[in-house]
Structures are given as structure tokens and as C-alpha cells.
Design an enzyme around this catalytic site. Structure first.
Site, PDB file in Angstrom:
ATOM      1  N   CYS B 123      32.916  -5.947  30.267  1.00 14.18           N
ATOM      2  CA  CYS B 123      32.656  -5.362  31.748  1.00 14.18           C
ATOM      3  C   CYS B 123      33.734  -5.349  32.204  1.00 14.18           C
ATOM      4  O   CYS B 123      33.152  -4.419  33.864  1.00 14.18           O
ATOM      5  CB  CYS B 123      32.110  -6.759  32.085  1.00 14.18           C
ATOM      6  SG  CYS B 123      33.256  -8.350  32.182  1.00 14.18           S
ATOM      7  N   CYS B 137      37.142 -14.085  14.394  1.00 13.17           N
ATOM      8  CA  CYS B 137      38.205 -12.952  14.588  1.00 13.17           C
ATOM      9  C   CYS B 137      39.332 -13.030  15.434  1.00 13.17           C
ATOM     10  O   CYS B 137      39.998 -12.326  15.596  1.00 13.17           O
ATOM     11  CB  CYS B 137      37.629 -10.930  14.848  1.00 13.17           C
ATOM     12  SG  CYS B 137      36.244 -12.034  15.994  1.00 13.17           S
ATOM     13  N   CYS B 209       3.689  -8.800   1.374  1.00 15.25           N
ATOM     14  CA  CYS B 209       2.884  -8.014   1.109  1.00 15.25           C
ATOM     15  C   CYS B 209       2.596  -7.312   2.224  1.00 15.25           C
ATOM     16  O   CYS B 209       2.843  -6.963   3.024  1.00 15.25           O
ATOM     17  CB  CYS B 209       1.701  -8.731   0.958  1.00 15.25           C
ATOM     18  SG  CYS B 209       0.300  -7.812   0.982  1.00 15.25           S
ATOM     19  N   CYS B 239       3.334  -3.009  -6.265  1.00 13.70           N
ATOM     20  CA  CYS B 239       4.909  -3.328  -7.563  1.00 13.70           C
ATOM     21  C   CYS B 239       5.825  -4.284  -6.826  1.00 13.70           C
ATOM     22  O   CYS B 239       6.051  -4.290  -5.696  1.00 13.70           O
ATOM     23  CB  CYS B 239       5.249  -2.456  -8.012  1.00 13.70           C
ATOM     24  SG  CYS B 239       6.264  -2.933  -8.786  1.00 13.70           S
ATOM     25  N   CYS B 292     -18.879   8.032  -9.637  1.00 12.30           N
ATOM     26  CA  CYS B 292     -18.631   8.469 -10.935  1.00 12.30           C
ATOM     27  C   CYS B 292     -18.997  10.686 -11.052  1.00 12.30           C
ATOM     28  O   CYS B 292     -18.994  10.977  -9.433  1.00 12.30           O
ATOM     29  CB  CYS B 292     -20.247   8.234 -11.207  1.00 12.30           C
ATOM     30  SG  CYS B 292     -20.696   9.246 -12.567  1.00 12.30           S
ATOM     31  N   HIS B 315     -19.033  17.545 -22.583  1.00 13.35           N
ATOM     32  CA  HIS B 315     -18.091  16.483 -21.536  1.00 13.35           C
ATOM     33  C   HIS B 315     -17.632  14.817 -22.752  1.00 13.35           C
ATOM     34  O   HIS B 315     -17.516  14.114 -22.877  1.00 13.35           O
ATOM     35  CB  HIS B 315     -17.892  15.562 -20.989  1.00 13.35           C
ATOM     36  CG  HIS B 315     -17.089  17.130 -19.804  1.00 13.35           C
ATOM     37  ND1 HIS B 315     -17.771  18.170 -19.673  1.00 13.35           N
ATOM     38  CD2 HIS B 315     -15.853  16.961 -18.860  1.00 13.35           C
ATOM     39  CE1 HIS B 315     -17.343  19.158 -18.327  1.00 13.35           C
ATOM     40  NE2 HIS B 315     -15.948  17.676 -18.336  1.00 13.35           N
ATOM     41  N   CYS B 322     -12.012  17.266 -20.265  1.00  9.85           N
ATOM     42  CA  CYS B 322     -11.423  17.974 -18.799  1.00  9.85           C
ATOM     43  C   CYS B 322      -9.753  17.303 -18.564  1.00  9.85           C
ATOM     44  O   CYS B 322      -9.520  17.731 -17.432  1.00  9.85           O
ATOM     45  CB  CYS B 322     -12.580  17.444 -17.845  1.00  9.85           C
ATOM     46  SG  CYS B 322     -12.320  17.847 -16.216  1.00  9.85           S
TER      47      CYS B 322
END
Ligand SMILES: [Zn+2]
Ligand SMILES: [Zn+2]
Ligand SMILES: [Zn+2]
Ligand SMILES: [Zn+2]
Ligand SMILES: [Zn+2]
Ligand SMILES: [Zn+2]
Lengths: 202, 486
Positions: B123, B137, B209, B239, B292, B315, B322
Site C-alpha cells: 500500500c 516466509c 457429477c 466416465c 427408430c 437391411h 448401413c
């Protein structure tokens, strides 16, 4: 807190003035107006460097939380140096970032910047283009830095070859600064620089 | 937790279908599960208070064994990754080294010139009346400056790592020193909150989380490989090792590369993220509204694949073309430009499928919600009990879990080297994908599908999923060691 900042700045300007008289260090610090929030710094290019004889002006912005947060400093004078942006003048220096300590002063900071001009840190670059040239073509780097110092910082040594190349480009209508940056970036290869300029500014 | 969800999981007799979205047993589970579930991972879901208790135990242990203040113990634990035993051993060998490493003491003794008690370097005042203090220190500053220094640091979110104000001094301020200078209650509280967050982050066995505003904390004992943990509060799958969304079979480094790549290339990949497609036969615009990929045009009844617009009939066979991307063998001869185009084509192939399954997952989330209300209506109307309709719910849950794994097989495949192993992987992936689409088709039409048929399809899909994970998840060699408690 603003109180401390003003108090500190006042004392720091005095400190720089006092030291300049005694040690003759080429450092200056002055207020822009009567407020303590913005200052103008000035450092002389260190001897035995490409910056020798040049005078470099710095913009110093003091945050309200100074000295508990570091001042914001950039070069106003254009400079060719690995740790300074050749475009914005931003400086990469640890004590202006995470290594700042409240007990540091503007005088120490200016001296550190001056020391940075004498000993670049190419591994922590601010300007990748300059840093690459610094590592790979030291002679070209040095000549370019001398040229910039001469043109922007009043350095004593003109590089005639470079001046001429810049003139070639300005004569065909390229902005001088744009020409200099392109030439500096492309190792003063006039063809490559021209190619680059006209691919960006068609 | 609602009464409803209690009902859903009243019986948990041996099947382990329900861990994706399950709320009830995040805690230690039986070892049997490690055999049937290739993603089995031992972990717990803890509340803030439980973690505080856990941290305090370490702090107390250290401060009692070394006869130091808890404040100092915290600094050391933070520096040594909360390994109290290591600190105790090292401290008994060489206390000074531990104190220096923890940044409680300076590396070199501080000279006299730096420790003035009559002039504060910060200051610029020489307030004789002011009190001065210093860390270990010996850098003395006036107490007003310390208080302001701490305020600025705390407001910037720094807590454990606040340093001394002297130039080049790396000594850190312990909690009691900080709190002796900070008087504002809000600031003290903020400091302690940051401190806690920092402690959790520096603790190798803990992880927040990542769910928005979620307060739960995971505890586990290893950080190797893709490790699935599920939040008790927000149900997010994370993960534990890297904190990204759970990503098996892809490993942590690969998923990071993939997500960075996707973020970088988002512009190029944007055009494929449309939600509508024209029917390849009658060109009427169809909006995809279920998860789907087996589409049926409402106008012409044409069955086609959402991913490739091909006829769905092709398919149906075992080989689900695919999901496979065939690398062009002539590529090496081509120009650089063509190679770049091929690289983009390859990336888009995987990215499209990755994005598409992510979108399907979101849509299936909605299917799940509407299924729940449909079942509730049936139960209310006296058409059986929840137990009677549980299989429908399980099927939708299973579908979600399978699709989740399928989504994360694409980054894995993208980075795999061309060769027999990649062929095997993509073969298994294609089979999983085909079974998932079958399951998705059946779940969306669950009320008109035969229960036995649906349950059979569930079994097939889940077996494909676990087979793929067992063959390609790479940490499974030492589950035994990961369950050792520390
Ligand atoms: Zn002070
Ligand atoms: Zn210190
Ligand atoms: Zn959560
Ligand atoms: Zn991971
Ligand atoms: Zn149609
Ligand atoms: Zn298809």
C-alpha cells in the site's frame, strides 16, 4: 481499494523519476491525465540488441483492484519480437499474468519488459510467426527487428534493402503497414508477400 | 423420489437391465455383476455432507499423527493428492521437504531486507498504527493489504492456492491465516465453498457429477479406462476417469479427440443434422419422430432406412451394410485433394451415424415418458398392474442403453486401424445396430407386439451389446484390484 491504487501509482511515478535521475535507466512513466487509471510507459531498446537506440511506448491500464491485480500493458510502438504481437502489441510475460505479486511495481514490470527485449522467450511466444523466424532464421529475424526499430521506434539503423522492398509494394497501392507485415512474414520475398497480400485483399 | 419410481423397481430379482436410469443402487454392488456386466465398476454416489465427513477424516488423521493444525493438514493433503499415509511417512523422514513441497515454507530462507515491519510494500504506506503479519516466509505486509489481497483472490475463485504478496514468493496462505484476515461473512462462506470444490477436484477418488446444478459426488478407486458412473440425482452417465459423458467402448483419450474434432468440424457436418427427409419413393417429406431408423412413409407405405435412404428390405439380412464404411482401396493413388475429400467422407460417415443415434436417444427419451403415462393409464383403468406391464418399461430402458453403447461405438471405429480387428468390430457393430433397430421398431409398436417376441428381441440385443463390450473394452483384466477399498 481505488484509494490504494491511486496512492501506489503516485509513489511509483516518483520512484521511476528518482531512479531515472540516479541510474539513468532508460525508463519513463507518466500519467495520461489526472486520473491514475491510465499511464504511458516508455522504455529504451537495450544496447547490443536489434532494439538499440529505439524508444518504445507502452500503454498501461491500471485496474481498480491494483496492486492486487496486475496492470494491463501493451506496446503502442510496433515491434518485431517473439513475445510481442506484431499486430496488437500484446505482451506475453508471466508477471503480467499468473506470476503477478502485489508487491511488484510498475518500475519492476517495465524493467522486466526491457529485459525481455534483450532475452526473448521463443518457447512461450505471443507471435508465432516471429517466434518461428527467431528460431529458424536468426539473421533474418535480427535484420527485420532492426528495420522495425528504425521505422517505428526511431532507431538509428535503416535497412535500405527492406525500405526499398516496402516502397515497391506501396507504389502499387499496398498499405505500408500491410506491406511490411507481409514482407517480414515471408522473409522479404517480394513475390510471396505480394501473392499473400492479393489473396487476402483481392 | 416419487412413489411411482419405487413401484417400477420393487423387484430386482437377478436381472440387471435397469442400471441405465436406475436410481436405487448406486452403492456397492455384488461381485456377481462384474461377471455378467462388462462395464461393471465399483463406485458410490455421495452427498456433500458425506464427502465433507470423508475429507475431515483424512484431515483429522493427518493433524493428529503429525501434531499440526487442521489448516496446515489441508494444505498438505491438497498438495499430495489426499494421500495422508504418504505424507505421514515422508514427514517423519524429512519434515522440511514436505513443508516446502506443500508450499507452506519457502524453498530458500528469506533475507532480512524483505521482512520490514514498519513499511508495507503493497500500500506504499508506513502506517505505524497498522498491524503487520507474515506467512512462514517472513514477508510482512499490513493487515489491511492482506485482507484486500484475500478478497480479490476469493472473488476470482481462488482458495487453496492463494499466494504470498511478495515478488517470486510461492508460499501459500493456509485457511486459518486467510480467515484471520477476512471478516465479511459472505466472503468467508464463499472461500470455504471454493475450498471444498477444490478439495474434491484435487482428490483422486472423487469427482463432481457434471450434471447442471447437480450436487452429487462420485467416489471410486481407479481412474483408468472408460468407467461408467451414474448419478443418483440427475441420472447422468459419466466416465469417472475423465469426466466426459460415459463413452465405452471408446477410451478416454479417443473420446476427447473425437469430441474436439466434432466441435471443430461442426460447420461441415451441420447439413446432415436435419430432422426431415424425403421419402425416396414418393418424395413426400417425412419427419422423424421416433428413435427408430426403420422408416415407413405414411403416404406410399414404402419402408426405408433413415440413415442411407435405402430400401429397408435390404437391411434385414444378418449383414447390416448401413453401419459399415468401406475404405476405398484406390485412395493411395489419388491426389491430395481427393484424399482430403475421402477423409471428410470418412468422417461424415461416422459422424452422421454418431449424431443420428444421439438424436434417436433423445427421441427415445420421449418415447419412454409417453410409455410411462400409457402404462399408468392402463393400470388406472384396471388393465393389469405395473408388474404386468413392467416388461414394456424394461424393453424401452434396454433400448436406450443399447443405443447409448451403439452411439459410442462410432468414435471407436473411426480411429481404428484398417484390419481384421476393425472388420470384426464393425461386423459386431452392424449386428448390434440391426438388432437395436428391430427392438426400436417393436418397442414403438409395443402394444400390438407379442410379449414373447419382444422379450426375445430384448435378449438378442443385450447379448450383442455385452458381446461387443466384452471383446473390445480394454480394462477388464483386473477388476479384482479396482474393488480394493482404500
Ligand atoms: Zn499495506
Ligand atoms: Zn512470502
Ligand atoms: Zn448428477
Ligand atoms: Zn473417460
Ligand atoms: Zn413415400
Ligand atoms: Zn441404411
Amino acid at each position: 481499494m481505488a484509494n490504494i491504487a491511486a496512492q501506489r501509482i503516485r509513489r511509483e511515478i516518483k520512484e521511476v523519476m528518482k531512479n531515472e535521475e540516479t541510474a539513468g535507466a532508460s525508463i519513463k512513466l507518466e500519467l495520461i491525465d489526472n486520473r491514475w487509471t491510465e499511464l504511458k510507459g516508455e522504455i529504451g531498446g537495450p544496447p547490443d540488441t536489434p532494439y538499440q537506440g529505439g524508444t518504445f511506448i507502452l500503454e498501461i491500464k491500471v485496474p481498480e483492484t491494483y496492486p492486487f491485480n496486475p496492470p494491463k500493458i501493451r506496446f503502442l510502438t510496433k515491434i518485431w519480437h517473439p513475445n510481442v504481437s506484431s499486430v496488437t502489441g500484446a505482451i506475453c510475460l508471466d508477471i503480467l499474468k499468473d506470476q503477478w505479486a502485489a508487491a511488484l511495481t510498475l518500475r519492476t514490470v517495465l524493467l522486466s519488459i526491457q529485459a525481455l527485449l534483450a532475452a526473448a522467450e521463443p518457447n512461450d511466444p505471443q507471435d508465432a510467426v516471429v517466434a518461428k523466424q527467431y528460431r529458424e532464421d536468426p539473421h533474418m529475424f535480427e535484420m527485420t527487428a532492426i528495420h522495425w526499430t528504425n521505422v517505428y521506434a526511431g532507431g538509428p539503423t535503416p535497412v535500405f534493402e527492406f525500405n526499398q522492398k516496402v516502397r515497391v509494394l506501396t507504389e502499387i497501392g499496398v498499405n505500408e503497414q500491410v506491406a511490411r507485415v507481409a514482407l517480414s512474414t515471408y522473409h522479404w520475398d517480394i513475390e510471396r508477400a505480394t501473392e499473400e497480400i492479393f489473396s487476402i485483399y483481392p | 423420489m416419487s412413489a411411482e419410481s419405487d413401484m417400477e423397481y420393487s423387484d430386482n430379482d437377478g436381472d440387471d437391465y435397469d442400471y441405465y436410469g436406475e436410481q436405487d443402487d448406486c452403492d456397492m454392488e455384488t461381485v456377481d455383476r462384474s461377471k455378467s456386466d462388462p462395464e461393471f465398476f465399483l463406485y458410490s454416489c455421495l452427498k456433500v455432507e458425506e464427502v465433507e465427513k470423508l475429507l475431515n477424516e483424512s484431515i483429522e488423521l493427518l493433524s493428529n499423527s503429525l501434531q499440526i493444525t487442521p489448516s496446515l493438514a489441508k494444505v498438505m493433503l491438497h498438495a499430495y493428492g489426499w494421500n495422508a499415509q504418504e505424507i505421514i511417512n515422508k514427514y517423519r523422514e524429512n519434515a522440511n521437504e514436505v513443508l516446502v513441497y506443500s508450499r507452506v515454507k519457502p524453498r530458500l530462507p528469506v533475507g532480512q531486507a524483505n521482512s520490514s515491519r514498519t513499511n508495507c510494500a503493497v500500500c506504499a504506506n508506513t502506517p505505524l498504527l497498522h498491524k503487520y503479519s507474515a506467512l512462514a516466509c517472513g514477508h510482512y505486509f499490513c493487515n489491511d493489504c492482506w485482507a484486500m489481497h484475500f478478497e480479490v483472490q476469493i472473488m476470482q475463485g481462488v482458495s487453496n492456492t492463494i499466494q504470498c504478496m511478495a515478488q517470486d514468493c510461492e508460499v501459500r496462505a493456509p485457511e486459518d491465516f486467510v480467515l484471520s484476515h477476512v471478516t465479511k461473512p459472505t466472503l468467508r462462506e464463499r472461500y470455504q465453498q471454493f475450498m471444498f470444490k477444490d478439495h474434491v477436484k484435487s482428490h483422486p477418488q472423487l469427482r463432481f457429477c457434471p450434471g447442471p446444478n447437480c450436487q452429487w459426488i462420485f467416489q471410486a478407486w481407479t481412474r483408468e479406462g472408460a468407467r461408467r458412473v451414474e448419478c443418483r440425482g440427475c441420472e447422468l452417465l459419466t466416465c469417472f476417469s475423465c469426466g466426459a459423458p460415459h463413452h465405452a467402448p471408446t477410451d478416454c483419450a479417443t473420446i476427447r479427440r473425437w469430441l474436439t474434432k466434432c466441435a471443430d468440424d461442426s460447420e461441415t457436418a451441420n447439413y446432415i443434422s436435419a430432422h426431415t427427409k424425403d421419402c425416396p419413393k414418393c418424395q413426400i417429406c417425412i419427419e422423424k419422430n421416433g428413435g427408430c431408423n426403420h422408416m415407413q412413409c405414411g403416404a406410399c407405405r414404402h419402408d426405408f432406412c433413415w440413415v442411407c435412404s435405402g430400401d429397408w428390405k435390404t437391411h434385414g439380412s444378418e449383414y447390416y451394410e448401413c453401419s459399415r464404411y468401406k475404405e476405398d482401396p484406390n485412395l493411395a493413388n489419388d491426389s491430395q485433394h481427393a484424399q482430403a475429400r475421402e477423409a471428410l467422407k470418412k468422417y461424415l460417415h461416422y459422424y452422421e451415424r454418431w449424431e443420428n443415434h444421439a438424436r434417436s436417444l433423445k427421441l427415445e427419451e420421449q418415447t419412454l415418458a409417453s410409455l410411462k403415462s400409457r402404462i399408468n393409464q392402463k393400470v388406472m383403468a384396471g388393465e393389469g398392474t405395473w408388474i404386468d406391464w413392467q416388461y414394456l418399461w424394461d424393453a424401452a430402458r434396454l433400448l436406450k442403453r443399447c443405443r447409448y453403447t451403439l452411439q459410442y461405438t462410432y468414435p471407436y471405429a473411426y480411429y481404428m486401424e484398417v484390419g481384421p480387428r476393425k472388420e470384426l468390430f464393425e461386423y459386431q457393430q452392424a449386428q448390434l445396430e440391426a438388432e437395436i433397430e428391430n427392438l426400436s421398431w417393436k418397442v414403438e409398436r409395443a402394444e400390438t407386439t407379442d410379449r414373447g417376441d419382444l422379450e426375445n428381441q430384448m435378449d438378442i440385443a443385450e447379448k450383442r451389446r455385452t458381446t461387443l463390450l466384452k471383446d473390445f473394452l480394454e480394462f477388464n483384466t483386473n477388476n479384482a484390484s479396482s474393488s480394493t477399498k482404500v
